[in-house]
Scaffold this active site. Structure first.
Site, mmCIF file in Angstrom:
data_model
loop_
_atom_site.group_PDB
_atom_site.id
_atom_site.type_symbol
_atom_site.label_atom_id
_atom_site.label_comp_id
_atom_site.label_asym_id
_atom_site.label_seq_id
_atom_site.Cartn_x
_atom_site.Cartn_y
_atom_site.Cartn_z
ATOM 1 N N LYS A 110 -4.678 0.908 -14.514
ATOM 2 C CA LYS A 110 -4.684 -0.138 -13.487
ATOM 3 C C LYS A 110 -6.115 -0.562 -13.146
ATOM 4 O O LYS A 110 -6.399 -1.753 -12.992
ATOM 5 C CB LYS A 110 -3.960 0.365 -12.230
ATOM 6 N N SER A 140 -1.833 2.018 -5.756
ATOM 7 C CA SER A 140 -3.015 1.936 -6.635
ATOM 8 C C SER A 140 -4.137 2.705 -5.953
ATOM 9 O O SER A 140 -4.685 2.245 -4.944
ATOM 10 C CB SER A 140 -3.425 0.479 -6.836
#
Lengths: 296, 296
Positions: free
Chosen positions: B170, B95
């Site tokens: 995300k 991420s």
């Protein structure tokens, strides 16, 4: 047993109708005579003042816009407390400042009159269906006496604690709803401005930890550019105003609630007071110069 | 087809194991040799640098802490791009900042190497179960080629758009999660400080518009004073840092995200960086001088 019903607006009128359907005899009052007439044609009696309603009934329900109206109707001249009999019960189902609930309960108690604060959530559709959630503050034995009445208007009835607890719980609810809408707004505006289709984002994240009732209820409407209320910005400002007042009274800061209050007030200034509270996203859209909508 | 796997930490190790269970041959690399040894005993080959891994495989997966580590491992000396064959695919499942995903994809493309950003949500338990949600940015035909591989690690695989879109999605997810936790915190601390049992509040509101996955996952743990991660404050700071950087890049303000970022940083300073992100409530509890907990 006769029930008084004061305040038969968007919420109060269908709630009163459900009590009548269940066989309760009602005396109704509102400064707006239109819905009173309608209820009278359905079999209700008309009351001529809050005092008059209280004199003629054993349980008096109030469903009014905010704290000042509730104080006026219950504590004011020709108000409920001037007419209410010893042993009667006032159930205030308005969403108001919990400190005002406590103040009214104290004055009612001095006259031997019981008081419950019992704000609701679920809005007009659930008021019509009789499936509201009712958050009650007050004595258990008083709620027990009134349980059957409340059960005709709502399907979830929770005793939250002493008088004021119903409204405190409602304020907690309204804080979460406003902030969850703002959370969704910041996320979807960022994604859209950064070039990702917001509908794809919504579908990708809704099943995980970001999932919420707000996301599923509001994101599809935002994507379809539908900001019809639902629950109005103006009413959410009222609720957060009561939340901020309560926070001030108990002496704690609510950083995010304060911020979203500012956003709601900005939207009101922009003429969106009557839009659904999901219009919070329009505050961000205006700054970002984009719209979060379905791809054509 | 051989798969390279770089970064076999808390998330990467179980993800690599699931690929091996499905019959894929793996070449693994990590600066920490412990989990590499463990995977080698299970049948993986050891890689001696990111370059070495890339030379020996057709698809290279990276699962690293944040943007700088991903840049170093892919673009740096002895990095993936020095070893990768033309036509191979890099799948970065970390991420990170979506701008870095785009930068890496561009450099990979110059060498004829494909790139997907494919961050995940679900945390360690779902990494172990192979039930992660995977948000993918990149070309559809590249995802199609890698779909079987990803399907061994996750059950929900969404193509969000071009390269970077996985990370943008995300970040949208992480914004909502952080703010929904803060929303719950302001609501429960206000109610508790105002004298209402927070468990009663939770139960009264969870079925309505205030309901969320965060509320049901975190409120019971908060009431039991359990702040074991879950998802650490430190990691959420990293994610919101990337969200703020992205917002800065596209030129929009994220009022509430900025505020909750400050709250997370305050908690880190207070030594709570390794606590679950639900410890956001402790920031408010400290100011309110109360604890939101079950009644004894």
């Amino acid at each position: 047993m006769k029930i008084g019903f004061i305040g038969v607006g968007i919420m109060g009128k269908p709630m009163a109708k459900n009590l009548m359907k269940a066989g309760y005899r009602l005396v109704v009052y509102d400064i707006n005579k239109e819905p009173v007439k309608e209820l009278v044609t359905l079999g209700a009696e008309e009351g001529y003042s809050p005092k008059d309603v209280a004199e003629r009934t054993d349980v008096i329900i109030t469903m009014l816009p905010d704290s000042p109206q509730v104080k006026e109707v219950i504590l004011g001249k020709d108000g409920v407390l001037e007419g209410a009999k010893k042993g009667s019960v006032i159930i205030d189902m308005s969403s108001i400042n919990p400190a005002v609930s406590k103040e009214i309960a104290k004055k009612a108690e001095e006259k031997g009159i019981e008081f419950l604060d019992a704000p609701v959530s679920g809005g007009e559709p659930k008021a019509i269906d009789g499936t509201l959630s009712i958050m009650v503050g007050g004595k258990k034995e008083v709620l027990d006496r009134c349980y059957d009445i409340l059960s005709k208007m709502g399907t979830s009835i929770t005793l939250c604690g002493d008088v004021g607890s119903g409204n405190i719980t409602k304020l907690a609810n309204q804080i979460i709803v406003a902030l969850n809408i703002a959370a969704m707004s910041e996320a979807l505006v960022l994604a859209t401005k950064a070039g990702v289709d917001p509908e794809v984002v919504y579908k990708a994240i809704r099943g995980g930890l970001a999932g919420s009732v707000v996301l599923d209820a509001k994101a599809p409407k935002i994507l379809a550019r539908d900001f019809n209320p639902g629950f109005k910005i103006d009413l959410h400002i009222k609720d957060l105003n009561n939340a901020m007042a309560t926070a001030q009274e108990v002496g704690i800061p609510l950083f995010l609630t304060s911020q979203v209050m500012g956003i709601l007030q900005s939207l009101k200034i922009d003429g969106k007071g009557l839009s659904d509270h999901s219009a919070i996203i329009q505050f961000y859209e205006k700054l970002a110069q984009i719209e979060v909508k379905k791809k054509d």
